[in-house]
Structure formats: C-alpha cells, structure tokens
Design an enzyme around this catalytic site. Sequence first.
Site, short mmCIF file in Angstrom:
data_model
loop_
_atom_site.label_atom_id
_atom_site.label_comp_id
_atom_site.label_asym_id
_atom_site.label_seq_id
_atom_site.Cartn_x
_atom_site.Cartn_y
_atom_site.Cartn_z
N TYR A 1 0.73 -1.12 -0.04
CA TYR A 1 -0.46 0.21 -0.18
C TYR A 1 1.09 1.40 -0.25
O TYR A 1 0.70 1.67 0.39
CB TYR A 1 -0.86 0.25 1.47
CG TYR A 1 -1.71 -1.22 1.47
CD1 TYR A 1 -2.75 -1.52 0.57
CD2 TYR A 1 -1.46 -2.22 1.84
CE1 TYR A 1 -3.82 -2.66 1.00
CE2 TYR A 1 -2.39 -3.83 2.49
CZ TYR A 1 -3.33 -3.48 1.57
OH TYR A 1 -3.44 -4.64 1.78
N CYS B 1 -4.26 4.68 9.56
CA CYS B 1 -5.11 6.12 10.47
C CYS B 1 -6.37 5.92 10.96
O CYS B 1 -6.75 6.60 11.33
CB CYS B 1 -4.74 7.41 8.90
SG CYS B 1 -5.22 6.40 8.04
#
Length: 449
Positions: A314, A407
């Site tokens: 990612y 996050c």
Amino acid sequence: MKVNDEIIADIEKVVNTGSAIARVDGCVVFVENGCPQDQVKIKITNVNKNYAKGEITEIIIPSKYRTKPLCPMQKVCGSCQLQFIDYKYQLEIKKQITQEAISHIAGLDIPVKDTLASPEIYNYRHKIQYPISQTKNSGRILAGYYKPKSHEIVNIKYCPIQPEICDKIIDFVRSRCFDYGIQGYNEKKHSGDLRHVAIRNSAYTGKNLVTLVVNATKSFDRLEDFAKALYNEFDEISGVCINFNSKKTNVILGKKTQCIIGEDHIEEKILDKIFKISTDTFFQINPKSAENIFAYVKEYIKTNHKSPLVLDAYAGITSFGICISDICEKVVSVEENKESCDLAKEVAQNNKINNLEINNMDAAEFFKKEKRKFDVVILDPPRKGCSEESLDEAYRLTQKDIIYVSCNPATLARDLKYLKDKGCKIESIQPVDMFCHTYHVENIAIIHK
Ligand SMILES: C[S@@+](CC[C@H](N)C(=O)[O-])C[C@H]1O[C@@H](n2cnc3c(N)ncnc32)[C@H](O)[C@@H]1O
C-alpha cells in the site's frame, strides 16, 4: 431520559469520532465540543436504546484543559473538532483513543506509547481542497469547508492550520473568478463551473500547485485566462491546473487534469529525499509529522536488521521505500494506483535509487503470487485496514517483522488481533499526531512474527 430533557453532567472523555461523552444514570450521552472534566448542561436531542445525543447549552465549570481556539469558526466548521482543547491534552486524548481500541476491540493488553507531537501545530496542513458554491440571491462565491454532517459551505477567509498563502490564493479565486465569467458550482442543480479549489503547498520550497476543479469535460478560454491571472498574481504559485469533473458525485477530483501554466507538480523533501507531488498524488498532508513516521520506521529497521529485504505494501508513491532504501538490500513495493507508481519510479530515478522494485497491482493479488520472503513487511493500508486474506499472505511473506502504519485505530486493533491470533507478538504501538486539532490519529505498530 427523553428528548428536550435538560441534564447536568461531567464530560468523561472524547471518543474516536471526535464526540465527547457524559454518562447519566448509566446511559452514554454523546455531545459535540465537550472537553473532559467540563461540567455542562446538556439538552437531550435524541434518545436510542443504548445511548442518547445532546447539545451543550451551558458550560457550568470549564475543564482546565480548555483553551481559546485560534480559529473563530471552530464551532461551525467541521474540520478541527478539538481546537478548543490544549494541544498537550489533545495528544493524551489520541493516546486514549488508540488504547481503548487496542484494549476493547482487540482485547489486547499492550500499553500504547505517548503520542508523538506534530513539529508544527498550526500551518501544518499542506493539502487543501475547498468546495465552492455561489449564494442564490447575491451571487457571492463561497469557499470553505462543509458544516459538520451537511453540504453547507462555511465561507472561510482564515484557516490557522494551513499556510497563510493558501488563504490569499483562495481569496483571489473567491473575489475574482466572477470577472472571468466563472460561476460557483450548484450541487443540487449540478450547474455552474467551479466545484473545488485544490492546493498542494510544499513545506520545502513554499511553492503552491493550484488546481481548479470544474464541472466541464474540456477547457475553455475564460477558464484558462483566469488560471493565468491566478498564476501571475502570486510568485508562490508554481503552476495552475484544471481538473475536469462533470459527474454528479461527491468525489472531488475527476480523472483528467490539464496543466494550464507553470509546472504540474511541487517538490517536497522528506528526510534527505526529494518527492514530486501532483494534483492527485497521495501524500501525507503534514510532511513534517510524516517525516517523524518515516524516521521512526527507518530507525527501527536500521537498529534491528542488517541490509534487509523489505516489502512496502500500500505504498502510494513508495514514500517508505524511498526513505529507507539506503539501509536496505532491496525494497519491493506494491500499490494499485498507476500514477503513484509512475511517480515513484521517477522519484527513485531523480534520487538515484537503484534498489527499488515497484509493482503496480492489487496488494492481495501481489501477495498471493509472491514467492520471496521479506525480513520486514510494511503495511500502510487505507482506513478500512487489511482483509484477512491479505493479512494471511503478509504473514506468510514475513521472515521477522511486520510494521503496520494505520490511520484508523479501530481497523488497526482488529488487524492486530487477527495477527496475534496467528501467533504474532505485538511489540509496540506508537501514536503520531499528523492531524492536529482533529480526532484523527496515526499509529505505527511493530509486530514480530
Ligand atoms: C494510507 S495510503 C499510504 C501511502 C504511502 N504508504 C504513504 O505513506 O504515502 C494507502 C495507499 O494504499 C493504496 N491502496 C488501497 N487499496 C489498495 C490495494 N488493494 N492494493 C494496493 N494498494 C492499495 C492507495 O492507493 C494508497 O496509495
């Protein structure tokens, strides 16, 4: 408890949505703009089976953690939910939010570290995307953020979390676009021209890339004249682009971007590497705080591995891979967005990095076909976290450590539990403040296989 009841209660804590909670006769009441240790009067607005919602109508005894927000619009604008709370205590809240997710969602008994502060707590936001609209009667252009849970724009002339120059650029757009016959977007009717103004500001050079997002499929003269006028007005603007988005959608950017004048990117410096950022490149909005994350990950790898083979999954523009390349034998990255991969290749070349292998594909698919074993696997997925299938594969490909950058504390906790149940040891969880004055928190988890 029923709607319109007025109760007096103490604010207990701030939770992972940014709301505060108070407890009344065992029932949780959610309120906005509450600070732990406030004593407040709450008017109940909504009662459900397990919880209620309310509005603070009076602060009877203010918490010692309250502070005067720098932004006069803090309560009406949905962006900085915690700006009225002392910054040090914001860090404590973010640690608590992470700890609660780890303890309650994952059922893990791991102490979360103290939150790493952002080097800058104002002017830290280097990516701005303001929606634009036009008032019905006076035809005035509005540019700002949406009010919470609405599509009503708060007209923001000053925002303390972004560089000052961005306010000036947006003010120019707001006051001058009319001179060029450019109308603000009407979301309901899907009419008008200008939908958003997006700015990428470089913390390194101070330069700005401005993108006008328009409700059109191709450029037209008035628009280009306006783009040029904007460019000529500010020395700090390095380029003006037009992005075409004629769809009825909440997605901000359309697929096509055209540079009208100047450069189509800015340069940002992270550690000793120079990155190129375009209109739609995923890049952390707080580069100084991001630098802390990259330095933390690099230091961990340097201390615990000698010339490792690392997988950066990612990867975006392979920021991790590029920052750690000089302490690795090789970094292999995987990212689904083609533009990010192309940019990563260019950035690697510009920084004279030769030990980077960039794979443009879906991470789960890449994991499945991959045969090599990696000393370290870095996972930095979007908010939804990793699928179980991806975690299984990432686990299979890992020789020693997984570094999970997240996050979203809730999906991090879920994924850590999954990895722990597979036999991993969760070594540490480090919260980092990337989004000061909001409830968002970034975390770095070090995991041993
Ligand atoms: C949180 S960002 C991390 C970016 C990068 N590590 C950084 O720090 O700049 C997540 C990235 O995952 C990418 N992504 C999302 N889903 C993916 C998937 N299924 N396979 C590969 N990449 C994916 C997104 O395009 C985005 O660049």
